[in-house]
Write a protein that holds these residues in place. Structure first.
Motif, PDB file in Angstrom:
ATOM      1  N   MET A   1       0.807  -1.189   0.000  1.00 62.20           N
ATOM      2  CA  MET A   1       0.000   0.000   0.000  1.00 62.20           C
ATOM      3  C   MET A   1       0.854   1.259   0.000  1.00 62.20           C
ATOM      4  SD  MET A   1      -3.260  -0.608   2.316  1.00 62.20           S
ATOM      5  CE  MET A   1      -3.478  -2.271   2.849  1.00 62.20           C
ATOM      6  N   GLU A   2       1.991   1.202   0.682  1.00 65.73           N
ATOM      7  CA  GLU A   2       2.862   2.375   0.747  1.00 65.73           C
ATOM      8  C   GLU A   2       3.326   2.783  -0.647  1.00 65.73           C
ATOM      9  OE1 GLU A   2       5.161   5.577   2.058  1.00 65.73           O
ATOM     10  OE2 GLU A   2       3.510   4.520   2.994  1.00 65.73           O
ATOM     11  N   TYR A   3       3.611   1.815  -1.499  1.00 66.22           N
ATOM     12  CA  TYR A   3       4.031   2.151  -2.864  1.00 66.22           C
ATOM     13  C   TYR A   3       2.914   2.915  -3.569  1.00 66.22           C
ATOM     14  CZ  TYR A   3       6.055   1.936  -7.480  1.00 66.22           C
ATOM     15  OH  TYR A   3       6.592   2.297  -8.695  1.00 66.22           O
ATOM     16  N   ALA A 166      -5.281   2.016   8.470  1.00 64.86           N
ATOM     17  CA  ALA A 166      -4.604   3.312   8.506  1.00 64.86           C
ATOM     18  C   ALA A 166      -4.410   3.866   7.099  1.00 64.86           C
ATOM     19  CB  ALA A 166      -3.257   3.182   9.218  1.00 64.86           C
ATOM     20  N   TYR A 167      -4.000   3.029   6.158  1.00 64.60           N
ATOM     21  CA  TYR A 167      -3.795   3.489   4.786  1.00 64.60           C
ATOM     22  C   TYR A 167      -5.100   3.832   4.089  1.00 64.60           C
ATOM     23  CZ  TYR A 167       1.204   2.692   4.325  1.00 64.60           C
ATOM     24  OH  TYR A 167       2.562   2.779   4.441  1.00 64.60           O
ATOM     25  N   GLU A 168      -6.123   3.050   4.356  1.00 65.86           N
ATOM     26  CA  GLU A 168      -7.390   3.236   3.659  1.00 65.86           C
ATOM     27  C   GLU A 168      -8.313   4.203   4.384  1.00 65.86           C
ATOM     28  OE1 GLU A 168      -8.664  -0.833   3.355  1.00 65.86           O
ATOM     29  OE2 GLU A 168      -7.136  -1.287   1.832  1.00 65.86           O
ATOM     30  N   GLY A 169      -7.867   4.729   5.518  1.00 68.99           N
ATOM     31  CA  GLY A 169      -8.685   5.675   6.266  1.00 68.99           C
ATOM     32  C   GLY A 169      -9.880   5.019   6.925  1.00 68.99           C
ATOM     33  N   GLY A 170      -9.778   3.731   7.159  1.00 68.29           N
ATOM     34  CA  GLY A 170     -10.882   2.998   7.771  1.00 68.29           C
ATOM     35  C   GLY A 170     -10.797   3.001   9.283  1.00 68.29           C
ATOM     36  N   GLU A 171     -11.694   2.246   9.876  1.00 69.10           N
ATOM     37  CA  GLU A 171     -11.713   2.143  11.323  1.00 69.10           C
ATOM     38  C   GLU A 171     -10.652   1.165  11.807  1.00 69.10           C
ATOM     39  OE1 GLU A 171     -15.541   1.335  12.978  1.00 69.10           O
ATOM     40  OE2 GLU A 171     -16.528   2.694  11.586  1.00 69.10           O
ATOM     41  N   PRO A 173      -9.332  -2.060  13.584  1.00 69.66           N
ATOM     42  CA  PRO A 173      -9.958  -3.371  13.736  1.00 69.66           C
ATOM     43  C   PRO A 173     -10.353  -3.610  15.188  1.00 69.66           C
ATOM     44  CG  PRO A 173      -7.610  -3.607  13.397  1.00 69.66           C
ATOM     45  CD  PRO A 173      -7.931  -2.151  13.224  1.00 69.66           C
ATOM     46  N   LYS A 174     -11.391  -4.385  15.380  1.00 70.05           N
ATOM     47  CA  LYS A 174     -11.850  -4.716  16.726  1.00 70.05           C
ATOM     48  C   LYS A 174     -10.712  -5.414  17.474  1.00 70.05           C
ATOM     49  CE  LYS A 174     -15.608  -6.880  19.156  1.00 70.05           C
ATOM     50  NZ  LYS A 174     -16.954  -7.387  19.070  1.00 70.05           N
ATOM     51  N   GLY A 175     -10.434  -4.958  18.667  1.00 71.96           N
ATOM     52  CA  GLY A 175      -9.378  -5.562  19.471  1.00 71.96           C
ATOM     53  C   GLY A 175      -8.039  -4.848  19.367  1.00 71.96           C
ATOM     54  N   PHE A 176      -7.906  -3.881  18.468  1.00 69.95           N
ATOM     55  CA  PHE A 176      -6.637  -3.160  18.344  1.00 69.95           C
ATOM     56  C   PHE A 176      -6.712  -1.894  19.178  1.00 69.95           C
ATOM     57  CE2 PHE A 176      -3.845  -0.018  16.247  1.00 69.95           C
ATOM     58  CZ  PHE A 176      -2.636  -0.675  16.409  1.00 69.95           C
ATOM     59  N   GLN A 177      -5.951  -1.884  20.254  1.00 70.96           N
ATOM     60  CA  GLN A 177      -5.850  -0.712  21.123  1.00 70.96           C
ATOM     61  C   GLN A 177      -4.465  -0.136  20.922  1.00 70.96           C
ATOM     62  OE1 GLN A 177      -8.411   0.353  23.177  1.00 70.96           O
ATOM     63  NE2 GLN A 177      -9.603  -1.244  22.183  1.00 70.96           N
ATOM     64  N   GLY A 178      -4.340   0.860  20.096  1.00 69.60           N
ATOM     65  CA  GLY A 178      -3.024   1.434  19.857  1.00 69.60           C
ATOM     66  C   GLY A 178      -3.039   2.383  18.682  1.00 69.60           C
ATOM     67  N   GLN A 179      -1.864   2.580  18.094  1.00 69.02           N
ATOM     68  CA  GLN A 179      -1.689   3.524  16.993  1.00 69.02           C
ATOM     69  C   GLN A 179      -0.862   2.890  15.883  1.00 69.02           C
ATOM     70  OE1 GLN A 179      -3.005   6.660  16.934  1.00 69.02           O
ATOM     71  NE2 GLN A 179      -3.944   6.203  18.905  1.00 69.02           N
ATOM     72  N   VAL A 180      -1.068   3.399  14.661  1.00 71.57           N
ATOM     73  CA  VAL A 180      -0.220   3.046  13.527  1.00 71.57           C
ATOM     74  C   VAL A 180       0.462   4.331  13.098  1.00 71.57           C
ATOM     75  CG1 VAL A 180      -0.143   2.187  11.159  1.00 71.57           C
ATOM     76  CG2 VAL A 180      -1.795   1.209  12.782  1.00 71.57           C
ATOM     77  N   TYR A 181       1.786   4.286  13.004  1.00 70.02           N
ATOM     78  CA  TYR A 181       2.563   5.439  12.572  1.00 70.02           C
ATOM     79  C   TYR A 181       3.108   5.128  11.192  1.00 70.02           C
ATOM     80  CZ  TYR A 181       2.178   6.500  17.498  1.00 70.02           C
ATOM     81  OH  TYR A 181       1.680   6.741  18.762  1.00 70.02           O
ATOM     82  N   LEU A 182       2.511   5.731  10.166  1.00 68.54           N
ATOM     83  CA  LEU A 182       2.901   5.478   8.782  1.00 68.54           C
ATOM     84  C   LEU A 182       4.223   6.154   8.463  1.00 68.54           C
ATOM     85  CD1 LEU A 182      -0.618   5.848   7.150  1.00 68.54           C
ATOM     86  CD2 LEU A 182       0.593   3.762   7.764  1.00 68.54           C
ATOM     87  N   PRO A 183       4.858   5.778   7.341  1.00 70.17           N
ATOM     88  CA  PRO A 183       6.187   6.327   7.013  1.00 70.17           C
ATOM     89  C   PRO A 183       6.265   7.855   7.077  1.00 70.17           C
ATOM     90  CG  PRO A 183       5.745   4.502   5.605  1.00 70.17           C
ATOM     91  CD  PRO A 183       4.470   4.754   6.385  1.00 70.17           C
ATOM     92  N   VAL A 184       5.214   8.551   6.746  1.00 74.18           N
ATOM     93  CA  VAL A 184       5.248  10.007   6.808  1.00 74.18           C
ATOM     94  C   VAL A 184       5.453  10.466   8.254  1.00 74.18           C
ATOM     95  CG1 VAL A 184       2.749  10.362   7.012  1.00 74.18           C
ATOM     96  CG2 VAL A 184       4.167  12.103   5.932  1.00 74.18           C
ATOM     97  N   ASP A 185       4.932   9.704   9.230  1.00 79.37           N
ATOM     98  CA  ASP A 185       5.107  10.027  10.638  1.00 79.37           C
ATOM     99  C   ASP A 185       6.512   9.692  11.128  1.00 79.37           C
ATOM    100  OD1 ASP A 185       2.304  10.628  10.919  1.00 79.37           O
ATOM    101  OD2 ASP A 185       1.903   8.478  11.104  1.00 79.37           O
ATOM    102  N   CYS A 186       7.188   8.782  10.427  1.00 75.72           N
ATOM    103  CA  CYS A 186       8.470   8.249  10.880  1.00 75.72           C
ATOM    104  C   CYS A 186       9.671   9.051  10.392  1.00 75.72           C
ATOM    105  CB  CYS A 186       8.605   6.781  10.439  1.00 75.72           C
ATOM    106  SG  CYS A 186       7.298   5.735  11.114  1.00 75.72           S
ATOM    107  N   ARG A 187       9.426  10.114   9.690  1.00 73.93           N
ATOM    108  CA  ARG A 187      10.548  10.910   9.168  1.00 73.93           C
ATOM    109  C   ARG A 187      11.039  11.897  10.183  1.00 73.93           C
ATOM    110  NH1 ARG A 187       7.439  11.308   3.723  1.00 73.93           N
ATOM    111  NH2 ARG A 187       8.125   9.384   2.843  1.00 73.93           N
TER     112      ARG A 187
END
Length: 187
Positions: A1-3, A166-171, A173-187
């Protein structure tokens, strides 16, 4: 998806699309020129504007060998059937990483990828130990450790769903308590 995100103006096809559709929708030529079996093959990433292809595999010798063989087969099949000015090559320069934080401060996973040879992108999971009251950036600076197989098996599907969301702007998933930091956040 990142590509796809990085090359959002290009015609990029991911592993859900077969070579027949890639040929047709990517305007590479007549998909009827592909054999019936070859039409069904699905490369991991095909960019028909940049005329490149990538196979994504685990970062080990077996993954590298398998990626090289598959990318070679896909490129040979496509290049035999495409228009002469539409020949594809193995892609290069695709690398990066992203982080997933579980339980808002629990395990911090890192997914990193690199393309050490044309057409072969290798990925690796690692993690950082829990460190109370530290930001994810402080934790990302910690020494990376190999992610235990048991934890990958336990949380791998949830991690994949969280990344897709995170990539698709969706919700989340049930059971995921946390964050996703995509490559743009990691710079």
């Amino acid at each position: 998806m990142e590509y796809s995100v990085r090359h959002h103006t290009n015609a990029v096809f991911l592993d859900t699309v077969n070579l027949s559709r890639i040929m047709e929708e990517g305007k590479l030529g007549d998909p009827e020129r592909l054999s019936a079996l070859v039409r069904l093959l699905r490369p991991d990433i095909t960019d028909t504007d940049a005329l490149v292809l990538f196979e994504i595999k685990p970062d080990n010798e077996e993954g590298r060998k398998e990626g090289r063989e598959q990318a070679g087969r896909y490129l040979a099949a496509l290049n035999e059937a495409v228009e002469p000015d539409k020949k594809l090559a193995g892609g290069t320069g695709f690398e990066g990483s992203l982080f997933l934080e579980f339980e808002n401060g629990g395990a911090l996973w890192q997914l990193s990828w690199r393309t050490p040879e044309p057409g072969v992108t290798l990925y690796r999971w690692s993690y950082r130990r829990k460190k109370p009251h530290a930001s994810w950036k402080e934790r990302a600076a910690q020494k990376a450790e190999e992610l235990p197989r048991e934890e990958i098996e336990q949380r791998g599907e949830l991690a994949e769903q969280a990344i897709r969301g995170a990539y698709e702007g969706g919700e989340r998933p049930k059971g995921f308590q946390g964050q996703v930091y995509l490559p743009v956040d990691c710079r």
